[in-house]
Every structure is written in structure tokens, then in C-alpha cells.
Design an enzyme around this catalytic site. Structure first.
Site, mmCIF file in Angstrom:
data_model
loop_
_atom_site.group_PDB
_atom_site.id
_atom_site.type_symbol
_atom_site.label_atom_id
_atom_site.label_comp_id
_atom_site.label_asym_id
_atom_site.label_seq_id
_atom_site.Cartn_x
_atom_site.Cartn_y
_atom_site.Cartn_z
ATOM 1 N NE ARG A 50 11.758 11.856 10.457
ATOM 2 C CZ ARG A 50 12.081 11.680 9.284
ATOM 3 N NH1 ARG A 50 12.515 10.715 8.616
ATOM 4 N NH2 ARG A 50 11.754 12.851 8.577
ATOM 5 N NE ARG A 99 10.527 17.333 15.168
ATOM 6 C CZ ARG A 99 10.901 17.659 14.015
ATOM 7 N NH1 ARG A 99 11.172 18.940 13.831
ATOM 8 N NH2 ARG A 99 10.965 16.881 13.110
ATOM 9 C CE LYS A 119 8.772 20.074 9.174
ATOM 10 N NZ LYS A 119 8.062 18.811 8.959
ATOM 11 N NE ARG A 155 13.617 13.719 2.808
ATOM 12 C CZ ARG A 155 13.089 14.216 4.299
ATOM 13 N NH1 ARG A 155 12.532 15.197 4.360
ATOM 14 N NH2 ARG A 155 13.178 13.579 5.216
ATOM 15 N NE ARG A 192 16.347 13.983 7.036
ATOM 16 C CZ ARG A 192 15.351 14.485 7.381
ATOM 17 N NH1 ARG A 192 14.878 15.722 6.761
ATOM 18 N NH2 ARG A 192 14.422 14.274 8.539
HETATM 19 P P1 AP5 Z 1 10.461 18.027 2.762
HETATM 20 O O1 AP5 Z 1 10.202 19.364 2.065
HETATM 21 O O2 AP5 Z 1 11.814 17.385 2.883
HETATM 22 O O3 AP5 Z 1 9.474 17.839 4.016
HETATM 23 P P2 AP5 Z 1 9.750 18.153 5.520
HETATM 24 O O4 AP5 Z 1 8.337 18.470 6.216
HETATM 25 O O5 AP5 Z 1 10.933 19.103 5.587
HETATM 26 O O6 AP5 Z 1 10.270 16.991 6.035
HETATM 27 P P3 AP5 Z 1 11.284 16.512 7.313
HETATM 28 O O7 AP5 Z 1 11.453 14.941 7.166
HETATM 29 O O8 AP5 Z 1 12.528 17.332 7.068
HETATM 30 O O9 AP5 Z 1 10.781 16.974 8.381
HETATM 31 P P4 AP5 Z 1 11.047 16.225 10.059
HETATM 32 O O10 AP5 Z 1 10.360 17.226 10.733
HETATM 33 O O11 AP5 Z 1 10.972 15.004 10.096
HETATM 34 O O12 AP5 Z 1 12.698 16.518 10.007
HETATM 35 P P5 AP5 Z 1 13.602 17.463 10.523
HETATM 36 O O13 AP5 Z 1 15.017 17.425 9.372
HETATM 37 O O14 AP5 Z 1 13.013 18.811 10.951
HETATM 38 O O15 AP5 Z 1 9.648 17.123 1.745
HETATM 39 C C1 AP5 Z 1 9.582 15.701 2.076
HETATM 40 C C2 AP5 Z 1 9.569 14.961 0.512
HETATM 41 O O16 AP5 Z 1 8.553 14.940 -0.008
HETATM 42 C C3 AP5 Z 1 10.851 15.475 -0.283
HETATM 43 O O17 AP5 Z 1 11.267 14.299 -1.008
HETATM 44 C C4 AP5 Z 1 9.985 16.244 -1.259
HETATM 45 O O18 AP5 Z 1 10.627 16.520 -2.582
HETATM 46 C C5 AP5 Z 1 8.557 15.501 -1.417
HETATM 47 N N1 AP5 Z 1 7.419 16.234 -1.878
HETATM 48 C C6 AP5 Z 1 7.072 17.504 -1.439
HETATM 49 N N2 AP5 Z 1 5.884 17.689 -2.041
HETATM 50 C C7 AP5 Z 1 5.615 16.658 -2.881
HETATM 51 C C8 AP5 Z 1 4.607 16.304 -3.823
HETATM 52 N N3 AP5 Z 1 3.682 17.174 -3.991
HETATM 53 N N4 AP5 Z 1 4.618 15.168 -4.412
HETATM 54 C C9 AP5 Z 1 5.590 14.249 -4.184
HETATM 55 N N5 AP5 Z 1 6.425 14.604 -3.418
HETATM 56 C C10 AP5 Z 1 6.631 15.636 -2.509
HETATM 57 O O19 AP5 Z 1 14.313 16.767 11.879
HETATM 58 C C11 AP5 Z 1 14.980 15.411 11.725
HETATM 59 C C12 AP5 Z 1 15.191 14.930 13.040
HETATM 60 O O20 AP5 Z 1 15.746 15.939 13.944
HETATM 61 C C13 AP5 Z 1 13.944 14.605 13.965
HETATM 62 O O21 AP5 Z 1 13.244 13.371 13.936
HETATM 63 C C14 AP5 Z 1 14.269 14.852 15.430
HETATM 64 O O22 AP5 Z 1 15.049 13.759 15.794
HETATM 65 C C15 AP5 Z 1 15.468 15.814 15.344
HETATM 66 N N6 AP5 Z 1 14.790 17.226 15.516
HETATM 67 C C16 AP5 Z 1 14.397 18.436 14.586
HETATM 68 N N7 AP5 Z 1 14.093 19.424 15.257
HETATM 69 C C17 AP5 Z 1 13.688 18.964 16.648
HETATM 70 C C18 AP5 Z 1 13.289 19.483 17.841
HETATM 71 N N8 AP5 Z 1 12.745 20.847 17.431
HETATM 72 N N9 AP5 Z 1 13.120 19.005 18.786
HETATM 73 C C19 AP5 Z 1 13.643 17.726 18.814
HETATM 74 N N10 AP5 Z 1 14.030 17.134 18.199
HETATM 75 C C20 AP5 Z 1 14.358 17.639 16.785
HETATM 76 MG MG MG Z 2 12.742 19.388 6.422
#
Ligand code: AP5
Ligand code: MG
Length: 223
Positions: free
Chosen positions: A171, A93, A19, A127, A160
């Protein structure tokens, strides 16, 4: 609901589906404002705000932040953006969050990155991120130009705290129980578009073509 002519989009997908990576491409290509709930929470943790301190253990254990807290935080930021096109990443979410968003804005498109869980686990441990901007690197897929440093600012990259294998498993579970119903919610509204694959670079051309059509078609004929 606020009437609008601007484009409002949500990007969804399991943790590590790309994402953040895809959002950076969308904002660079189409000029939408990117608002990531995770980046916002991590900025609060880094700045040691009251909210950040309260939420840190929740996030590090792979739990979701309570709906009320999250909705207030994001919706107040969205209000601050005014009448502009935006892309939400990580919010909503849960169905409760989707309903809270719906009360204020209608969402034009929800793009869903459908990436297998096996692919994800391996990605997250390699990552690295730039905390201040949310820029994402991966030592196998898109490494920084200089190891350990952000390409733009030269500042150090970090891993992270919630990217340990155990927390990633939690997660993914939270995603299945709480977030998958949100896909159904948007599907029933007819705004969900799913892109499946294991590689961001292969998904991206399809996603870009889809957004080209959605965003540029109404402006056809305009010089
Ligand atoms: P990346 O682009 O970082 O993926 P992402 O989908 O953004 O992953 P996140 O871990 O950020 O998602 P998340 O939803 O768990 O975390 P968030 O920060 O929103 O890509 C992932 C990796 O893959 C990278 O290293 C990238 O380079 C690699 N990659 C991409 N394409 C590739 C390829 N083709 N080949 C190899 N590698 C590749 O949330 C974190 C925490 O915050 C949650 O767990 C929760 O506790 C809280 N939170 C956030 N939002 C809410 C909400 N709305 N409600 C409640 N709690 C929330
Ligand atoms: Mg993200």
C-alpha cells in the site's frame, strides 16, 4: 463546474497517516460531511454486494481499485449529498481521479498529513476499527473504553484484512507511485496545505487553526 458557497475539502496522506482519525475530529468540530472511500468499499464488502466481492481481493492485496469504478462510486455519493460542505478521505488517489472530481466540483482545500513511513508500519498492526461507522481505535494511542468494543454502539471491533505487514508495504508503494503525483497536482493549483509530524495530537492544533481561519473567517461579524 457547480458554483458553490459551501466548503469542499480533501484529506490526503499515506495509509495509516491518521486520515480517518483526523477526519473524525474535523467533522465533529466543523460539521463537514465525511466521505471515506475505504469505508465505502469495506461497507460493500461486508454487505457482499457485487462490487464488494469483486474488489475484496484487490484491496486485500494492497492494490488500488480501478479508477473508473472508484470515481463512479464516490461521485455518485457526492451528488447525493447535494449542496453541503464535505471532506473526502481516500479519494482522489490518482491524477485521473483528481481530474474526474475537478470536472464536477472545485476543491477549496487539500490537507496533507505528512507522516514518516517508519511510524506508519507500527501503527497499522495495532489498529482496530468499528466497521459500520469507520471509527478508528489504536490499542496504544486511543484504546476503546472496553477492550474490543466500540465506544458508541458496544459492537465488536475488527482488524482490517489489509493491515498485515506485507500488505502495508504494498500500500505504501502504491501511495508513492500513484498518489504522490496527486499532491503535485493540487500544489500547482495552490490549494495544498501540508502538516508534518509523527503524532496526530501534535498535528491537530495546527490543522484546526488552519481550518478555523479558512471556514470561520468569512463568517466574522455574524452573530
Ligand atoms: P487512521 O486514522 O486509521 O489512518 P488512515 O490514514 O485513515 O489510514 P488508512 O489505512 O485508512 O488509509 P488507506 O489510505 O490505506 O486506506 P483506505 O481505507 O482509504 O490511523 C492509522 C492508525 O494510526 C490508527 O490505528 C490510529 O489510531 C493510529 N494513530 C493515529 N495517530 C496516532 C498517534 N499519534 N500515535 C499512535 N497511533 C496513532 O483504503 C483502503 C484500500 O481501499 C486501498 O488500499 C485501496 O485498495 C482501496 N481504495 C480506497 N480508496 C481508493 C481510491 N480512491 N482509488 C483506488 N483504490 C482505493
Ligand atoms: Mg482511513
Amino acid at each position: 463546474m457547480v458554483p458553490h458557497t459551501v466548503f469542499r475539502a480533501v484529506i490526503m496522506g499515506p495509509p495509516g497517516s491518521g486520515k480517518g482519525t483526523v477526519s473524525a475530529r474535523i467533522t465533529a468540530t466543523f460539521g463537514l460531511k465525511h466521505l471515506s472511500s475505504g469505508d465505502l468499499l469495506r461497507a460493500n464488502i461486508k454487505a457482499k454486494t457485487e462490487l464488494g466481492l469483486l474488489m475484496k481481493s484487490c484491496i486485500d492485496q494492497g492494490h488500488l481499485v480501478p479508477d473508473g469504478v472508484m470515481s463512479r462510486l464516490i461521485l455518485s455519493d457526492l451528488r447525493g449529498l447535494g449542496r453541503t460542505s464535505w471532506l473526502l478521505d481516500g479519494f482522489p488517489r490518482t491524477v485521473a481521479q483528481a481530474e474526474a472530481l475537478d470536472k464536477l466540483y472545485s476543491v477549496d482545500s487539500v490537507v496533507n498529513l505528512d507522516v514518516p513511513f517508519q511510524t506508519i508500519k507500527q501503527r497499522l498492526t495495532s489498529r482496530w476499527i468499528h466497521l459500520a461507522s469507520g471509527r478508528v481505535y489504536n490499542i496504544d494511542f486511543n484504546p476503546p473504553k472496553v477492550a474490543g468494543l466500540d465506544d458508541v454502539t458496544g459492537e465488536p471491533l475488527v482488524q482490517r484484512d489489509d493491515d498485515t505487514p506485507e500488505t502495508v508495504t504494498l500500500r505504501l508503494k502504491a501511495y508513492q507511485t500513484k498518489t504522490e503525483p496527486v499532491l503535485e497536482y493540487y500544489r500547482s493549483k495552490g490549494v495544498l496545505e501540508t502538516f508534518s509530524g509523527t503524532e496526530t495530537n501534535k498535528i491537530w492544533p495546527h490543522l484546526r487553526a488552519f481550518l478555523d481561519k479558512k471556514l470561520l473567517a468569512p463568517r466574522e461579524g455574524v452573530a
